[in-house]
Design a protein around this motif. Structure first.
Motif, mmCIF file in Angstrom:
data_model
loop_
_atom_site.group_PDB
_atom_site.id
_atom_site.type_symbol
_atom_site.label_atom_id
_atom_site.label_comp_id
_atom_site.label_asym_id
_atom_site.label_seq_id
_atom_site.Cartn_x
_atom_site.Cartn_y
_atom_site.Cartn_z
ATOM 1 N N TYR A 60 28.799 61.942 23.050
ATOM 2 C CA TYR A 60 30.162 62.184 22.602
ATOM 3 C C TYR A 60 30.745 60.873 22.101
ATOM 4 N N LYS A 98 31.869 69.395 26.591
ATOM 5 C CA LYS A 98 33.202 68.895 26.247
ATOM 6 C C LYS A 98 34.229 69.255 27.305
ATOM 7 N N ASN A 99 34.106 70.456 27.893
ATOM 8 C CA ASN A 99 35.056 70.862 28.929
ATOM 9 C C ASN A 99 34.960 69.996 30.177
ATOM 10 N N THR A 100 33.805 69.337 30.368
ATOM 11 C CA THR A 100 33.650 68.446 31.521
ATOM 12 C C THR A 100 34.667 67.321 31.462
ATOM 13 N N LEU A 101 35.023 66.896 30.268
ATOM 14 C CA LEU A 101 35.965 65.793 30.107
ATOM 15 C C LEU A 101 37.328 66.130 30.700
ATOM 16 N N ASP A 102 37.637 67.445 30.837
ATOM 17 C CA ASP A 102 38.910 67.841 31.453
ATOM 18 C C ASP A 102 39.006 67.355 32.898
ATOM 19 N N GLN A 103 37.847 67.170 33.545
ATOM 20 C CA GLN A 103 37.833 66.790 34.957
ATOM 21 C C GLN A 103 37.873 65.283 35.171
ATOM 22 N N GLN A 105 39.856 62.082 34.917
ATOM 23 C CA GLN A 105 41.195 61.544 34.757
ATOM 24 C C GLN A 105 41.156 60.034 34.949
#
Length: 205
Positions: A60, A98-103, A105
């Protein structure tokens, strides 16, 4: 492989494409200073781009906006790598999506604080690199000594086998069960493929 080496910046890559290849593919473009993070196989390796580059589907690309310094982003993500690795799924080829990046912080201090942190971390990085180069130099000196020894021994034919029971005593470790480990044990227990003891006991095997 191009940037999983502990260095902040990646300047070259093993594989290349032409300008025409770039224009006729789905390859994305990273600018100098952008962040690249590995997402498949080796997960969480991160680097800053030191030259314009493209990247494949195993990575990414990240680019901070005017509120975040990319150098700060690099150091934060490097610190968070163990957590990022823990988010990976898949047995044969661990990966993040990509959704892993939501976790993931991260802190967001003011820009001047970010730049001060980057400056401090970069100084520590330089100290580390100097020490690493020094270690590599001395390791090479040791390797050179053993290369000379090996050449001399090869000429004389004076070699030993590790299975020579007149010279060596060889034993395999006994199995240690989890219930045998004690919290305040004095003797460390090591296993294969680890760099730290997985527990302690109070008796010799």
């Amino acid at each position: 492989a191009d940037f999983n080496n502990g260095n902040r910046f990646v300047k070259t890559a093993e594989k290349h494409i032409t300008q025409k290849g770039l224009e006729n593919s789905n390859a994305r473009f990273l600018n100098v200073g952008d962040i690249i993070i590995s997402a498949r196989g080796t997960v969480g390796a991160v680097a800053q781009i030191a030259a314009p580059m493209t990247f494949n589907q195993s990575c990414y690309g990240l680019r901070g906006n005017d509120q975040i310094d990319n150098g700060f982003l690099y150091y934060v993500l490097s610190f968070e790598r163990p957590y990022i690795e823990s988010l990976a799924t898949g047995m044969k080829f661990p990966s993040i999506v990509k959704n892993t990046l939501d976790q993931i912080q991260i802190p967001l201090p003011p820009m001047d604080v970010q730049k001060k942190l980057v400056h401090a971390c970069a100084k520590i990085d330089e100290e580390y690199n100097i020490a690493r180069r020094s270690i590599e130099t001395y390791r090479q000196k040791i390797a050179d000594l053993f290369a000379k020894l090996d050449a001399a021994v090869s000429a004389s034919g004076d070699r030993l086998s590790l299975s020579d029971t007149e010279k060596f005593s060889i034993a395999i470790g006994k199995r240690v069960l989890g219930k045998e480990l004690v919290s305040n044990g004095k003797i460390p227990v090591y296993s294969a493929n680890v760099t730290a003891p997985f527990g302690f006991i109070d008796k010799l095997l």
